[in-house]
Design a protein around this motif. Sequence first.
Motif, short mmCIF file in Angstrom:
data_model
loop_
_atom_site.label_atom_id
_atom_site.label_comp_id
_atom_site.label_asym_id
_atom_site.label_seq_id
_atom_site.Cartn_x
_atom_site.Cartn_y
_atom_site.Cartn_z
N ALA A 2 1.12 -1.23 0.05
CA ALA A 2 -0.04 0.06 -0.10
C ALA A 2 0.80 1.25 -0.04
O ALA A 2 1.66 1.44 0.80
CB ALA A 2 -0.93 -0.06 1.26
N LEU A 3 1.24 1.82 -1.08
CA LEU A 3 2.02 3.17 -1.19
C LEU A 3 1.29 4.28 -1.39
O LEU A 3 0.37 4.94 -2.35
CB LEU A 3 2.91 2.76 -2.54
CG LEU A 3 3.77 3.70 -3.10
CD1 LEU A 3 4.77 3.90 -1.99
CD2 LEU A 3 4.42 3.48 -4.46
N SER A 4 1.46 5.39 -0.48
CA SER A 4 0.84 6.48 -0.62
C SER A 4 2.21 7.57 -1.23
O SER A 4 1.52 8.41 -1.94
CB SER A 4 0.71 7.09 1.07
OG SER A 4 1.88 7.26 1.60
N GLY A 5 3.33 7.43 -1.40
CA GLY A 5 4.11 8.14 -1.61
C GLY A 5 4.91 8.71 -0.56
O GLY A 5 5.97 9.65 -0.90
N GLY A 6 4.43 8.77 0.63
CA GLY A 6 5.03 9.33 1.92
C GLY A 6 6.18 8.38 2.04
O GLY A 6 6.59 7.39 1.72
N PRO A 7 6.99 8.99 2.86
CA PRO A 7 8.56 8.33 3.34
C PRO A 7 8.53 6.74 3.92
O PRO A 7 9.14 5.87 3.55
CB PRO A 7 9.29 9.20 4.12
CG PRO A 7 8.00 10.01 4.81
CD PRO A 7 7.22 10.18 3.78
N ASP A 8 7.40 6.71 4.61
CA ASP A 8 7.13 5.27 5.16
C ASP A 8 6.77 4.20 4.08
O ASP A 8 7.44 3.38 4.14
CB ASP A 8 6.12 5.54 6.37
CG ASP A 8 6.37 6.31 7.51
OD1 ASP A 8 7.35 6.64 7.49
OD2 ASP A 8 5.25 7.00 8.17
#
Length: 329
Positions: A30-36
Amino acid sequence: MLSPDVAAVRLAVRTALAPLEGSDATVLVALSGGPDSLALAAATAFEAPRLGLGVASATIDHGLQAGSADVAARAAAQARDTGIAEARTVRVEVAVGAGPEAAARDARHAALRAVAAETGAAAVLLGHTLDDQAETVLLGLARGAGAGSLAGMSPHRLDERGLAWIRPLLAIRRAQTEAFCAASGLEAWSDPHNHEERFSRVRVRRTVLPLLESELGPGVADALARTAEQLREDNEAFADMIDETIEDIVEHVDAGIAISVSALAANPPALRHRIIRHVARSEFGASLTRTQTLEVARLVSGWRGQGPIDLPGFTAAREAGLIRLVARS
């Protein structure tokens, strides 16, 4: 030389995926694009093939901010750059009228389940960190929601469809994922919502936790995460005890369930209360408050002939040595 933060994140992912090694399964990040989530995607792209696993990613565009489609497309492009060929973006509609955080989460999880089904993924990987866990525990403490809430987020759970939801980074600090991205040349997206004080989680992140660290000394976030882990162990033990006990002390009656008073009385209050809440939730879909749970328990330990108790969707009454929980017509 490999950055220590890159090594730590990769190790966390490798450890979380080890039970799937050699299964030829696919995992969905699950990829939001944030660093985590970006660090999680890059580490998974590195580790999964070495374990004989396939990788896909899904970036959910909630459509709640200007330019959200561009942010999603950029995140998917970075996933492909890390080696994830199957990098999808999905636009969802967030229900109007519900709490914005909960509604967005529900829409996101539904979309992730759909993509997992389409790609044949055995697991969805979520990028929550130790800092997220600490925030969750503090929010649960503020709500007074009990040990179940203070147990925080589970590192691994199976949903009703058998899909695994895995959080490999719950022992990793947010600063480490940021350092991972910097060392790997990945430019993470900064969600503007993470700076809006109207969200309680943002206030905990930006004000409450730093204040606690300042006043009590460093290590507060780690201590909260350890507390969550210990409470999860307790909850799992209680759940096993309830599973072993409940079939022997309950019976089905018209429109509900009856529980033996003597059997409930023989259990300590902590287990008695959990059995009551478990039956209410499983039979009637009701989440009882502490006060409501104690009112039902008094039918066992403090009964003086009092009549039925009205509860969400059902009533509870003591009759002939039984606590009868019956749906309201």
